[in-house]
Design a protein around this motif. Structure first.
Motif, mmCIF file in Angstrom:
data_model
loop_
_atom_site.group_PDB
_atom_site.id
_atom_site.type_symbol
_atom_site.label_atom_id
_atom_site.label_comp_id
_atom_site.label_asym_id
_atom_site.label_seq_id
_atom_site.Cartn_x
_atom_site.Cartn_y
_atom_site.Cartn_z
ATOM 1 N N THR A 298 0.812 -1.221 0.000
ATOM 2 C CA THR A 298 0.000 0.000 0.000
ATOM 3 C C THR A 298 0.846 1.273 0.000
ATOM 4 O O THR A 298 0.302 2.361 -0.117
ATOM 5 C CB THR A 298 -0.916 0.041 1.237
ATOM 6 N N GLU A 299 2.169 1.116 0.177
ATOM 7 C CA GLU A 299 3.118 2.231 0.253
ATOM 8 C C GLU A 299 2.783 3.190 1.403
ATOM 9 O O GLU A 299 3.003 4.380 1.310
ATOM 10 C CB GLU A 299 3.226 2.972 -1.077
ATOM 11 N N ARG A 300 2.265 2.636 2.488
ATOM 12 C CA ARG A 300 1.974 3.446 3.679
ATOM 13 C C ARG A 300 3.178 3.413 4.600
ATOM 14 O O ARG A 300 3.796 2.377 4.814
ATOM 15 C CB ARG A 300 0.743 2.908 4.399
ATOM 16 N N LEU A 301 3.488 4.565 5.157
ATOM 17 C CA LEU A 301 4.632 4.728 6.032
ATOM 18 C C LEU A 301 4.151 5.201 7.398
ATOM 19 O O LEU A 301 3.310 6.101 7.483
ATOM 20 C CB LEU A 301 5.597 5.758 5.438
ATOM 21 N N ALA A 302 4.673 4.596 8.451
ATOM 22 C CA ALA A 302 4.368 5.025 9.815
ATOM 23 C C ALA A 302 5.683 5.280 10.529
ATOM 24 O O ALA A 302 6.566 4.423 10.539
ATOM 25 C CB ALA A 302 3.573 3.951 10.547
ATOM 26 N N LEU A 303 5.824 6.475 11.092
ATOM 27 C CA LEU A 303 7.034 6.841 11.817
ATOM 28 C C LEU A 303 6.732 6.916 13.307
ATOM 29 O O LEU A 303 5.727 7.494 13.720
ATOM 30 C CB LEU A 303 7.561 8.194 11.337
ATOM 31 N N GLY A 304 7.608 6.322 14.096
ATOM 32 C CA GLY A 304 7.471 6.369 15.543
ATOM 33 C C GLY A 304 6.736 5.176 16.109
ATOM 34 O O GLY A 304 5.882 4.583 15.448
ATOM 35 N N THR A 305 7.070 4.846 17.327
ATOM 36 C CA THR A 305 6.459 3.687 17.977
ATOM 37 C C THR A 305 5.026 3.951 18.432
ATOM 38 O O THR A 305 4.308 3.016 18.767
ATOM 39 C CB THR A 305 7.299 3.248 19.197
ATOM 40 N N ASP A 306 4.604 5.201 18.419
ATOM 41 C CA ASP A 306 3.234 5.530 18.804
ATOM 42 C C ASP A 306 2.242 5.386 17.658
ATOM 43 O O ASP A 306 1.031 5.386 17.891
ATOM 44 C CB ASP A 306 3.157 6.960 19.339
#
Length: 102
Positions: free
Chosen positions: A81-89
């Motif tokens: 999906t090319e989704r990016l999530a930054l950070g452990t939260d």
């Protein structure tokens, strides 16, 4: 005897193409992830990524990023999906990377 060399050489060529193509594809994916992180954070310099772990049957990647000796953290990237999530939260990170062992 020389007829034996033809299939042996063919097998090595096919194996080299398969493994070389996979390595090239992973390098492109890693470069795309690093560029996406830099773009998301609004940085002109490319992020360095490390400690990569494949998750979700190879569709996701968990890892660490480091940007210009200033900012660093963890990320999750879904290549489908090319989704990016930054950070452990981030919910995507928690859903996909929290259970991954080091």
């Amino acid at each position: 005897m020389h007829n034996l060399w033809i299939p042996v050489v063919a097998i090595f060529i096919v194996a080299g193409l398969l493994f070389g193509g996979q390595a090239h594809s992973e390098a492109q994916r890693d470069a795309h992830i690093a560029a996406s992180i830099s773009e998301h954070l609004g940085s002109q310099t490319q992020a360095d990524i490390s400690h990569l772990k494949r998750v979700n049957k190879g569709y996701g990647v968990c890892g660490d990023y480091h940007l210009a000796n200033v900012e660093h953290g963890h990320f999750y990237y879904n290549s489908a999906t090319e989704r990016l999530a930054l950070g452990t939260d981030a919910p995507l990170y928690q859903d996909n990377c929290d259970r991954v062992s080091d």
